[in-house]
Design a protein around this motif. Structure first.
Motif, PDB file in Angstrom:
ATOM      1  N   LEU A 138       0.821  -1.199   0.000  1.00  0.00           N
ATOM      2  CA  LEU A 138       0.000   0.000   0.000  1.00  0.00           C
ATOM      3  C   LEU A 138       0.862   1.259   0.000  1.00  0.00           C
ATOM      4  CD1 LEU A 138      -2.736  -1.125   2.551  1.00  0.00           C
ATOM      5  CD2 LEU A 138      -2.919  -0.997   0.060  1.00  0.00           C
ATOM      6  N   PRO A 139       0.341   2.341  -0.563  1.00  0.00           N
ATOM      7  CA  PRO A 139       1.101   3.599  -0.568  1.00  0.00           C
ATOM      8  C   PRO A 139       1.452   4.024   0.852  1.00  0.00           C
ATOM      9  CG  PRO A 139      -0.830   3.749  -1.997  1.00  0.00           C
ATOM     10  CD  PRO A 139      -0.967   2.467  -1.238  1.00  0.00           C
ATOM     11  N   VAL A 140       2.614   4.633   0.993  1.00  0.00           N
ATOM     12  CA  VAL A 140       3.095   5.102   2.296  1.00  0.00           C
ATOM     13  C   VAL A 140       3.153   6.627   2.278  1.00  0.00           C
ATOM     14  CG1 VAL A 140       5.004   5.090   3.942  1.00  0.00           C
ATOM     15  CG2 VAL A 140       4.414   2.996   2.686  1.00  0.00           C
ATOM     16  N   ASN A 141       2.645   7.242   3.333  1.00  0.00           N
ATOM     17  CA  ASN A 141       2.653   8.692   3.465  1.00  0.00           C
ATOM     18  C   ASN A 141       3.348   9.049   4.778  1.00  0.00           C
ATOM     19  OD1 ASN A 141       2.178  11.422   3.640  1.00  0.00           O
ATOM     20  ND2 ASN A 141      -0.055  11.280   3.637  1.00  0.00           N
ATOM     21  N   PRO A 142       4.677   9.150   4.772  1.00  0.00           N
ATOM     22  CA  PRO A 142       5.399   9.410   6.019  1.00  0.00           C
ATOM     23  C   PRO A 142       5.051  10.752   6.641  1.00  0.00           C
ATOM     24  CG  PRO A 142       6.868   9.606   4.128  1.00  0.00           C
ATOM     25  CD  PRO A 142       5.592   9.022   3.624  1.00  0.00           C
ATOM     26  N   GLY A 143       4.661  11.710   5.817  1.00  0.00           N
ATOM     27  CA  GLY A 143       4.307  13.025   6.349  1.00  0.00           C
ATOM     28  C   GLY A 143       3.131  12.963   7.303  1.00  0.00           C
ATOM     29  N   TYR A 144       2.142  12.133   6.955  1.00  0.00           N
ATOM     30  CA  TYR A 144       0.975  12.046   7.837  1.00  0.00           C
ATOM     31  C   TYR A 144       1.359  11.496   9.204  1.00  0.00           C
ATOM     32  CZ  TYR A 144      -3.555  11.180   9.830  1.00  0.00           C
ATOM     33  OH  TYR A 144      -4.625  11.200  10.681  1.00  0.00           O
ATOM     34  N   ASP A 171       5.701  25.607   8.231  1.00  0.00           N
ATOM     35  CA  ASP A 171       6.821  26.504   7.923  1.00  0.00           C
ATOM     36  C   ASP A 171       7.972  25.745   7.263  1.00  0.00           C
ATOM     37  OD1 ASP A 171       5.406  28.591   8.995  1.00  0.00           O
ATOM     38  OD2 ASP A 171       6.388  28.512  10.957  1.00  0.00           O
ATOM     39  N   ARG A 172       8.173  24.505   7.695  1.00  0.00           N
ATOM     40  CA  ARG A 172       9.277  23.707   7.132  1.00  0.00           C
ATOM     41  C   ARG A 172       8.965  23.206   5.732  1.00  0.00           C
ATOM     42  NH1 ARG A 172       9.013  21.392  12.252  1.00  0.00           N
ATOM     43  NH2 ARG A 172       8.127  19.453  11.384  1.00  0.00           N
ATOM     44  N   HIS A 173       7.725  22.843   5.502  1.00  0.00           N
ATOM     45  CA  HIS A 173       7.369  22.155   4.257  1.00  0.00           C
ATOM     46  C   HIS A 173       6.477  22.986   3.329  1.00  0.00           C
ATOM     47  CE1 HIS A 173       9.022  18.333   5.737  1.00  0.00           C
ATOM     48  NE2 HIS A 173       8.494  18.658   6.899  1.00  0.00           N
ATOM     49  N   GLY A 174       6.034  24.150   3.807  1.00  0.00           N
ATOM     50  CA  GLY A 174       5.151  24.975   3.003  1.00  0.00           C
ATOM     51  C   GLY A 174       3.699  24.545   3.153  1.00  0.00           C
ATOM     52  N   ALA A 175       2.795  25.447   2.769  1.00  0.00           N
ATOM     53  CA  ALA A 175       1.375  25.137   2.882  1.00  0.00           C
ATOM     54  C   ALA A 175       0.997  23.932   2.028  1.00  0.00           C
ATOM     55  CB  ALA A 175       0.533  26.349   2.486  1.00  0.00           C
ATOM     56  N   ARG A 180      -0.319  18.152   1.434  1.00  0.00           N
ATOM     57  CA  ARG A 180       0.026  16.829   0.913  1.00  0.00           C
ATOM     58  C   ARG A 180       0.135  15.812   2.047  1.00  0.00           C
ATOM     59  NH1 ARG A 180       2.233  14.368  -3.525  1.00  0.00           N
ATOM     60  NH2 ARG A 180       3.592  12.592  -3.098  1.00  0.00           N
ATOM     61  N   ALA A 181       0.822  16.175   3.127  1.00  0.00           N
ATOM     62  CA  ALA A 181       0.976  15.244   4.244  1.00  0.00           C
ATOM     63  C   ALA A 181      -0.375  14.863   4.825  1.00  0.00           C
ATOM     64  CB  ALA A 181       1.856  15.872   5.322  1.00  0.00           C
ATOM     65  N   MET A 182      -1.267  15.828   4.915  1.00  0.00           N
ATOM     66  CA  MET A 182      -2.548  15.578   5.550  1.00  0.00           C
ATOM     67  C   MET A 182      -3.513  14.830   4.645  1.00  0.00           C
ATOM     68  SD  MET A 182      -5.059  18.292   7.490  1.00  0.00           S
ATOM     69  CE  MET A 182      -5.344  19.293   6.033  1.00  0.00           C
ATOM     70  N   SER A 183      -3.602  15.231   3.375  1.00  0.00           N
ATOM     71  CA  SER A 183      -4.724  14.759   2.550  1.00  0.00           C
ATOM     72  C   SER A 183      -4.344  13.871   1.377  1.00  0.00           C
ATOM     73  CB  SER A 183      -5.510  15.970   2.030  1.00  0.00           C
ATOM     74  OG  SER A 183      -4.689  16.807   1.245  1.00  0.00           O
ATOM     75  N   LEU A 184      -3.064  13.559   1.197  1.00  0.00           N
ATOM     76  CA  LEU A 184      -2.667  12.647   0.118  1.00  0.00           C
ATOM     77  C   LEU A 184      -3.380  11.305   0.231  1.00  0.00           C
ATOM     78  CD1 LEU A 184      -0.727  11.812  -2.232  1.00  0.00           C
ATOM     79  CD2 LEU A 184       0.879  11.079  -0.453  1.00  0.00           C
ATOM     80  N   GLY A 185      -3.529  10.845   1.464  1.00  0.00           N
ATOM     81  CA  GLY A 185      -4.063   9.511   1.725  1.00  0.00           C
ATOM     82  C   GLY A 185      -3.051   8.730   2.540  1.00  0.00           C
ATOM     83  N   GLN A 186      -3.537   7.936   3.495  1.00  0.00           N
ATOM     84  CA  GLN A 186      -2.632   7.145   4.329  1.00  0.00           C
ATOM     85  C   GLN A 186      -3.334   5.848   4.727  1.00  0.00           C
ATOM     86  OE1 GLN A 186      -3.199   6.516   7.775  1.00  0.00           O
ATOM     87  NE2 GLN A 186      -5.030   7.785   8.013  1.00  0.00           N
TER      88      GLN A 186
END
Length: 373
Positions: A138-144, A171-175, A180-186
């Motif tokens: 399955l896809p991995v989303n480390p940001g989430y 601030d580190r990754h931009g809006a 992307r981290a929150m809503s890409l999917g996890q």
């Protein structure tokens, strides 16, 4: 035909899933169209039957089809349902001239979320992240993983240090990086936000079954998937939703619908998603050339929408002993995705009905060109 004035348009919209479903079913009955209902073995918020309802408007053996989808994200279904009901009720001038063409309405793909005022399904799955190959890693989303506990802390409203840590991530990754981290999917946090699931959901299975039944003979397929919550108030962003990257396909889609945005090029308010529902269209309708858009209507500023989403997921994860606060959180989510205002409803209907008519005209124009070739 009834005059399409403001009162008529307002009447297309509903206050609950049960009301929306009844209006859709009544519109189909008024047209003498059969309804195919796929019932979910769970009760609605008011004890009502939950179902994904399907209406085919046109010949069953049509080789050209417009597919209109509502309620992928349950609470967003108020908008899409109104569009579908209106399209069933509106004028049919020139219907006989729609050669070999049908419209397939799939109403409330996620009826549980629609009724219970959740964006997700009964499995807490974001349906637009669930159309992945579960036989593969399955896809991995480390940001989430970094922000899961910040998004849904133990205490609500979040304490200042929690919001500060989330702001530091932005601030580190931009809006866009936070989005992307929150809503890409996890797929790692079953109680979290934008969870893609560990297996196909009921809605996934049913949607594929609907396509298998109604689209095997379709060779030219247009789709409009109605969503809300991103962008400027009342503006229906037309997001290109076909997987074919041939520039000629995009050019054809823009001849139909005008300028389109793209998640892959970064011109859309949305980002690329893991497992969107269009995956099923591609996989189940392999014999058809597909042109699709997501029609994404803006509601309120992103901070309000995101805050409402976080609060509702917090409620699901942690619960609340205060019934009044729980009800307020659910209402706030509904308000975030469904502005119950006349100007918003008018904008929704005008843009959606135009998009549907342009798709039908495009299908007919392509057919005429094929005959002349």
């Amino acid at each position: 035909m009834e005059k399409e004035n403001n009162a008529w348009i307002d009447g297309l919209f509903s206050h609950s899933y049960a009301e929306a479903r009844q209006k859709f079913l009544s519109a189909a009955a008024r047209r003498g169209l059969a309804v195919e209902s796929h019932e979910l073995a769970l009760a609605g918020a008011d004890g009502e039957t939950l179902a994904t309802d399907v209406v085919l408007d046109g010949p069953a053996d049509a080789s050209r089809m417009l597919l209109v989808i509502s309620g992928v994200h349950g609470v967003e279904g108020f908008c899409g349902s109104a569009v579908q009901t209106g399209m069933l009720l509106r004028a049919r001038e020139g219907a006989d001239a729609l050669r070999d063409t049908a419209v397939l309405h799939v109403h409330a793909v996620n009826p549980f979320g629609f009724s219970h005022l959740r964006r997700v399904t009964q499995e807490n799955v974001d349906l637009n992240r669930n159309f992945v190959d579960f036989d593969k890693p399955l896809p991995v989303n480390p940001g989430y993983a970094e922000i899961h506990e910040l998004l849904l802390p133990a205490v609500w409203p979040p304490q200042a240090e929690v919001e500060a840590a989330l702001a530091a991530y932005r601030d580190r990754h931009g809006a866009r990086g936070l989005q992307r981290a929150m809503s890409l999917g996890q797929h790692g946090f079953a109680d979290g936000m934008f969870f893609g699931g560990h297996r196909p959901t009921w809605s996934n299975v049913i949607f594929r079954r609907i396509l298998q039944r109604h689209a095997p003979k379709v060779r030219q397929l247009a789709s409009i998937d109605v969503h809300t919550g991103l962008g400027a108030y009342g503006v229906g962003e037309r997001i290109f939703a076909s997987f074919d990257e041939d520039p000629a396909v995009l050019a054809r889609a823009e001849r139909w619908w005008g300028e389109l945005t793209s998640v892959t090029s970064g011109t859309s308010t949305s980002i690329p998603l893991t497992g969107p529902i269009q995956t099923a269209i591609t996989e189940e309708c392999r014999g058809a050339q597909h042109l699709g858009i997501c029609l994404e209507y803006g509601t309120w500023p992103s901070e309000r929408v995101t805050g409402a989403l976080r609060a509702e997921h917090w409620l699901h994860r942690h619960g609340d002993t205060d019934p009044a606060r729980a009800a307020a959180i659910r209402q706030a989510l509904k308000d975030a995705f469904y502005p119950d205002a006349a100007d918003w409803k008018l904008a929704v209907w005008q843009q959606a009905s135009q998009a549907c008519l342009r798709a039908l005209e495009g299908l007919q124009e392509d057919a005429s060109q094929a005959m002349l070739a």
